[in-house]
Design a protein around this motif. Structure first.
Motif, PDB file in Angstrom:
ATOM      1  N   GLY A  44     -12.737   6.352  -4.205  1.00 55.73           N
ATOM      2  CA  GLY A  44     -12.956   5.044  -3.611  1.00 55.73           C
ATOM      3  C   GLY A  44     -12.079   4.904  -2.386  1.00 55.73           C
ATOM      4  N   PRO A  45     -12.095   3.739  -1.757  1.00 57.93           N
ATOM      5  CA  PRO A  45     -11.319   3.533  -0.540  1.00 57.93           C
ATOM      6  C   PRO A  45      -9.817   3.390  -0.771  1.00 57.93           C
ATOM      7  N   CYS A  46      -9.397   3.210  -2.013  1.00 58.20           N
ATOM      8  CA  CYS A  46      -7.979   3.041  -2.335  1.00 58.20           C
ATOM      9  C   CYS A  46      -7.804   3.425  -3.804  1.00 58.20           C
ATOM     10  N   CYS A  47      -6.579   3.488  -4.267  1.00 53.42           N
ATOM     11  CA  CYS A  47      -6.328   3.892  -5.657  1.00 53.42           C
ATOM     12  C   CYS A  47      -6.585   2.763  -6.647  1.00 53.42           C
ATOM     13  N   CYS A  48      -6.623   1.518  -6.189  1.00 47.58           N
ATOM     14  CA  CYS A  48      -6.901   0.383  -7.067  1.00 47.58           C
ATOM     15  C   CYS A  48      -7.741  -0.628  -6.283  1.00 47.58           C
ATOM     16  N   GLN A  49      -8.382  -1.524  -6.984  1.00 55.80           N
ATOM     17  CA  GLN A  49      -9.269  -2.479  -6.317  1.00 55.80           C
ATOM     18  C   GLN A  49      -8.494  -3.711  -5.852  1.00 55.80           C
ATOM     19  N   CYS A  50      -7.635  -3.486  -4.875  1.00 52.32           N
ATOM     20  CA  CYS A  50      -6.796  -4.526  -4.285  1.00 52.32           C
ATOM     21  C   CYS A  50      -7.391  -4.958  -2.944  1.00 52.32           C
ATOM     22  N   TRP A  51      -6.653  -5.723  -2.154  1.00 56.57           N
ATOM     23  CA  TRP A  51      -7.119  -6.162  -0.834  1.00 56.57           C
ATOM     24  C   TRP A  51      -7.410  -4.962   0.065  1.00 56.57           C
ATOM     25  N   ARG A  52      -6.622  -3.892  -0.095  1.00 51.04           N
ATOM     26  CA  ARG A  52      -6.793  -2.694   0.722  1.00 51.04           C
ATOM     27  C   ARG A  52      -8.128  -2.014   0.406  1.00 51.04           C
ATOM     28  N   TRP A  53      -8.543  -2.071  -0.860  1.00 52.67           N
ATOM     29  CA  TRP A  53      -9.840  -1.530  -1.273  1.00 52.67           C
ATOM     30  C   TRP A  53     -10.938  -2.222  -0.476  1.00 52.67           C
ATOM     31  N   LYS A  54     -10.840  -3.550  -0.357  1.00 53.38           N
ATOM     32  CA  LYS A  54     -11.859  -4.303   0.381  1.00 53.38           C
ATOM     33  C   LYS A  54     -11.797  -4.023   1.879  1.00 53.38           C
ATOM     34  N   ILE A  70     -21.543   9.566   8.436  1.00 55.28           N
ATOM     35  CA  ILE A  70     -22.072  10.191   7.228  1.00 55.28           C
ATOM     36  C   ILE A  70     -20.984  10.181   6.152  1.00 55.28           C
ATOM     37  N   GLY A  71     -21.379  10.493   4.927  1.00 54.60           N
ATOM     38  CA  GLY A  71     -20.448  10.435   3.803  1.00 54.60           C
ATOM     39  C   GLY A  71     -19.183  11.237   4.002  1.00 54.60           C
ATOM     40  N   LYS A  72     -19.302  12.458   4.520  1.00 58.08           N
ATOM     41  CA  LYS A  72     -18.123  13.308   4.734  1.00 58.08           C
ATOM     42  C   LYS A  72     -17.151  12.656   5.711  1.00 58.08           C
ATOM     43  N   GLN A  73     -17.661  11.990   6.712  1.00 60.63           N
ATOM     44  CA  GLN A  73     -16.786  11.314   7.677  1.00 60.63           C
ATOM     45  C   GLN A  73     -16.038  10.163   7.010  1.00 60.63           C
ATOM     46  N   ILE A  74     -16.699   9.429   6.130  1.00 57.03           N
ATOM     47  CA  ILE A  74     -16.033   8.346   5.411  1.00 57.03           C
ATOM     48  C   ILE A  74     -14.966   8.922   4.484  1.00 57.03           C
ATOM     49  N   VAL A  75     -15.289   9.999   3.793  1.00 59.18           N
ATOM     50  CA  VAL A  75     -14.298  10.672   2.942  1.00 59.18           C
ATOM     51  C   VAL A  75     -13.075  11.044   3.764  1.00 59.18           C
ATOM     52  N   ASP A  76     -13.296  11.607   4.940  1.00 59.67           N
ATOM     53  CA  ASP A  76     -12.173  12.004   5.806  1.00 59.67           C
ATOM     54  C   ASP A  76     -11.320  10.799   6.196  1.00 59.67           C
ATOM     55  N   VAL A  77     -11.964   9.698   6.566  1.00 59.85           N
ATOM     56  CA  VAL A  77     -11.218   8.485   6.942  1.00 59.85           C
ATOM     57  C   VAL A  77     -10.390   8.004   5.755  1.00 59.85           C
ATOM     58  N   TRP A  78     -11.025   7.890   4.594  1.00 59.03           N
ATOM     59  CA  TRP A  78     -10.304   7.407   3.412  1.00 59.03           C
ATOM     60  C   TRP A  78      -9.167   8.338   3.020  1.00 59.03           C
TER      61      TRP A  78
END
Length: 88
Positions: A44-54, A70-78
């Motif tokens: 996911g975008p963060c380790c927990c569903q906090c404000w940073r996740w959003k 694309i998905g790989k680019q999002i994975v790289d950003v995260w």
């Protein structure tokens, strides 16, 4: 819109990205987001569903919807923006 320092996200950037978290994606865009969720180090975008996740979830939807990431680019950003210490 990608914060240069994942430990110090400017409030203005966070305020712009959070609303994108609730954006409904097209089916193809959702598949891209789902790929990132399944393949990022944190699952996911963060380790927990906090404000940073959003914030980073919204950033992903923004990048997918507005810039065709694309998905790989999002994975790289995260993965490169891990700011919580993450799972090891």
């Amino acid at each position: 819109m990608i914060p240069s320092d994942p430990y110090d996200i400017p409030a203005g950037v966070a305020q712009k990205m959070m609303p994108y978290y609730d954006v409904k994606l097209t089916s193809a865009e959702q598949q891209t987001y789902d790929y990132a969720m399944a393949n990022s180090e944190e699952k996911g975008p963060c380790c927990c569903q906090c404000w940073r996740w959003k914030v980073y979830g919204g950033l992903a939807k923004y990048l997918i919807h507005e810039h065709g990431f694309i998905g790989k680019q999002i994975v790289d950003v995260w993965d490169l923006s891990d700011g919580c210490g993450g799972g090891m």
